[in-house]
Design a protein around this motif. Structure first.
Motif, PDB file in Angstrom:
ATOM      1  N   CYS A 107      61.797   7.286 -23.925  1.00 50.71           N
ATOM      2  CA  CYS A 107      60.851   8.088 -23.158  1.00 50.71           C
ATOM      3  C   CYS A 107      60.031   8.935 -24.132  1.00 50.71           C
ATOM      4  O   CYS A 107      60.543   9.862 -24.744  1.00 50.71           O
ATOM      5  N   ARG A 110      56.867  12.602 -20.275  1.00 52.43           N
ATOM      6  CA  ARG A 110      57.056  12.543 -18.822  1.00 52.43           C
ATOM      7  C   ARG A 110      56.360  13.727 -18.178  1.00 52.43           C
ATOM      8  O   ARG A 110      56.154  14.763 -18.818  1.00 52.43           O
ATOM      9  N   SER A 119      67.082   9.432 -13.790  1.00 52.59           N
ATOM     10  CA  SER A 119      66.439   8.284 -14.430  1.00 52.59           C
ATOM     11  C   SER A 119      67.334   7.748 -15.530  1.00 52.59           C
ATOM     12  O   SER A 119      68.280   8.407 -15.961  1.00 52.59           O
ATOM     13  N   GLN A 134      63.065  -0.220 -14.616  1.00 52.83           N
ATOM     14  CA  GLN A 134      61.755  -0.842 -14.446  1.00 52.83           C
ATOM     15  C   GLN A 134      60.858  -0.685 -15.670  1.00 52.83           C
ATOM     16  O   GLN A 134      60.158  -1.626 -16.064  1.00 52.83           O
ATOM     17  N   GLY A 135      60.851   0.515 -16.280  1.00 50.22           N
ATOM     18  CA  GLY A 135      59.969   0.740 -17.416  1.00 50.22           C
ATOM     19  C   GLY A 135      60.289  -0.149 -18.593  1.00 50.22           C
ATOM     20  O   GLY A 135      59.395  -0.774 -19.191  1.00 50.22           O
ATOM     21  N   ALA A 138      59.382  -3.769 -17.888  1.00 46.30           N
ATOM     22  CA  ALA A 138      57.943  -4.032 -17.977  1.00 46.30           C
ATOM     23  C   ALA A 138      57.526  -4.259 -19.416  1.00 46.30           C
ATOM     24  O   ALA A 138      56.665  -5.105 -19.709  1.00 46.30           O
ATOM     25  N   TYR A 182      54.022  -6.151 -12.730  1.00 43.62           N
ATOM     26  CA  TYR A 182      54.754  -4.886 -12.604  1.00 43.62           C
ATOM     27  C   TYR A 182      56.216  -5.161 -12.322  1.00 43.62           C
ATOM     28  O   TYR A 182      56.596  -6.263 -11.903  1.00 43.62           O
ATOM     29  N   SER A 184      59.573  -3.652 -10.212  1.00 47.95           N
ATOM     30  CA  SER A 184      59.947  -2.726  -9.137  1.00 47.95           C
ATOM     31  C   SER A 184      61.328  -2.971  -8.571  1.00 47.95           C
ATOM     32  O   SER A 184      61.810  -2.182  -7.756  1.00 47.95           O
ATOM     33  N   GLY A 195      62.015   2.939  -8.523  1.00 51.10           N
ATOM     34  CA  GLY A 195      60.972   3.086  -9.521  1.00 51.10           C
ATOM     35  C   GLY A 195      60.076   1.871  -9.552  1.00 51.10           C
ATOM     36  O   GLY A 195      60.407   0.808  -9.023  1.00 51.10           O
ATOM     37  N   ALA A 197      57.038   0.162 -12.474  1.00 46.38           N
ATOM     38  CA  ALA A 197      56.428   0.343 -13.794  1.00 46.38           C
ATOM     39  C   ALA A 197      55.457  -0.783 -14.080  1.00 46.38           C
ATOM     40  O   ALA A 197      55.631  -1.913 -13.626  1.00 46.38           O
ATOM     41  N   ALA A 210      54.847   1.484 -21.433  1.00 46.76           N
ATOM     42  CA  ALA A 210      54.903   1.259 -19.989  1.00 46.76           C
ATOM     43  C   ALA A 210      54.709   2.588 -19.281  1.00 46.76           C
ATOM     44  O   ALA A 210      55.192   3.635 -19.738  1.00 46.76           O
ATOM     45  N   SER A 212      55.696   4.417 -15.849  1.00 43.79           N
ATOM     46  CA  SER A 212      56.746   4.223 -14.853  1.00 43.79           C
ATOM     47  C   SER A 212      56.794   5.402 -13.897  1.00 43.79           C
ATOM     48  O   SER A 212      56.636   6.550 -14.307  1.00 43.79           O
TER      49      SER A 212
END
Length: 262
Positions: A107, A110, A119, A134-135, A138, A182, A184, A195, A197, A210, A212
């Motif tokens: 990360c 944010r 998360s 998801q992030g 992706a 994407y 999801s 989530g 992304a 990404a 997200s």
């Protein structure tokens, strides 16, 4: 140096509570005198701080200053910061900017929404295995094929016991993300959380980051999901247009964060 870095990573994982010298010694299998000597140096350099009352050590403020300078390749965070703020204000959800670091996603930034969430990466600097969440999915889906295969081979053993994730699931989801543009699908690892992304692509279609959204499940229903995806894709395209196509650092935007092989 490796031992000092190991201490810093352990202090990071201890959050605000900090860690005692004996805890660090035991966790890292180092002798107390060695840990004491290294902690003394880290404190003197501002990388760690000692609480004399509790005899616990925490990360020092100077470390955050260095991290803020290092974790911004090609001004990626500067480019994305206004977009993260705009997205969180528009969608009223928490927005994450993730980048690849070796076999993980980190990360990089944010922006908080009004709803309390959990998360996979947690706060800025948090890590998650590529393919979990998801992030990171992706990003993984839009790596070059040979890199993606390398990540799959390395990460599958790390994912054992992580919910429903196995090789069939992972490859199916990668194909789905590449088709839809994407990610999801929820694995159920974070109950009540959902989530979505989208990748941030360079001009060759390679994922450098990404965007997200993390939120409570009821806020990503079938009606709202397409709207959120459309907004994320527009903002992702806006970021892509600002990237320097000649900057090789963006191929490994978080390598400088110490994430191992990339």
């Amino acid at each position: 140096m490796q031992r000092g870095l190991a201490i810093l990573r352990l202090l990071a994982s201890s959050n605000e509570a900090g860690a005692r010298l004996t805890d660090i010694s035991r966790a890292l299998d180092l002798t107390p005198p060695t840990v004491h000597r290294l902690l003394k140096i880290l404190v003197e350099e501002g990388m760690a701080e000692a609480d004399k009352a509790t005899k616990r050590y925490r990360l020092g403020i100077d470390l955050f200053g260095l991290a803020a300078q290092a974790g911004n390749p090609n001004n990626l965070r500067d480019i994305c910061r206004p977009i993260l703020l705009r997205l969180s204000a528009t969608l009223r959800d928490t927005i994450f900017l993730l980048v690849r670091s070796g076999f993980d996603a980190v990360c990089l930034d944010r922006s908080e929404g009004p709803f309390p969430i959990r998360s996979f990466t947690g706060d800025i600097g948090g890590r998650v295995t590529l393919g979990v969440g998801q992030g990171s999915l992706a990003i993984m889906a839009f790596l070059h094929a040979e890199e993606r295969e390398e990540v799959i081979r390395f990460n599958l053993p790390r994912m054992q016991g992580v919910g429903i994730i196995d090789e069939v699931y992972l490859r199916t989801e990668i194909a789905r993300v590449r088709d839809l543009g994407y990610a999801s699908r929820s694995t159920g690892l974070l109950p009540g959380m959902s989530g979505v992304a989208v990748p941030v692509l360079d001009r060759d279609g390679y994922a450098v980051a990404a965007l997200s959204v993390g939120t409570i499940s009821e806020r990503l229903n079938e009606e709202r999901l397409p709207v959120v995806v459309d907004i994320l894709k527009r903002e992702s395209a806006a970021i892509s247009r600002q990237l320097n196509p000649f900057d090789p650092v963006l191929r490994r935007p978080a390598a400088i964060l110490g994430g191992g092989p990339a």
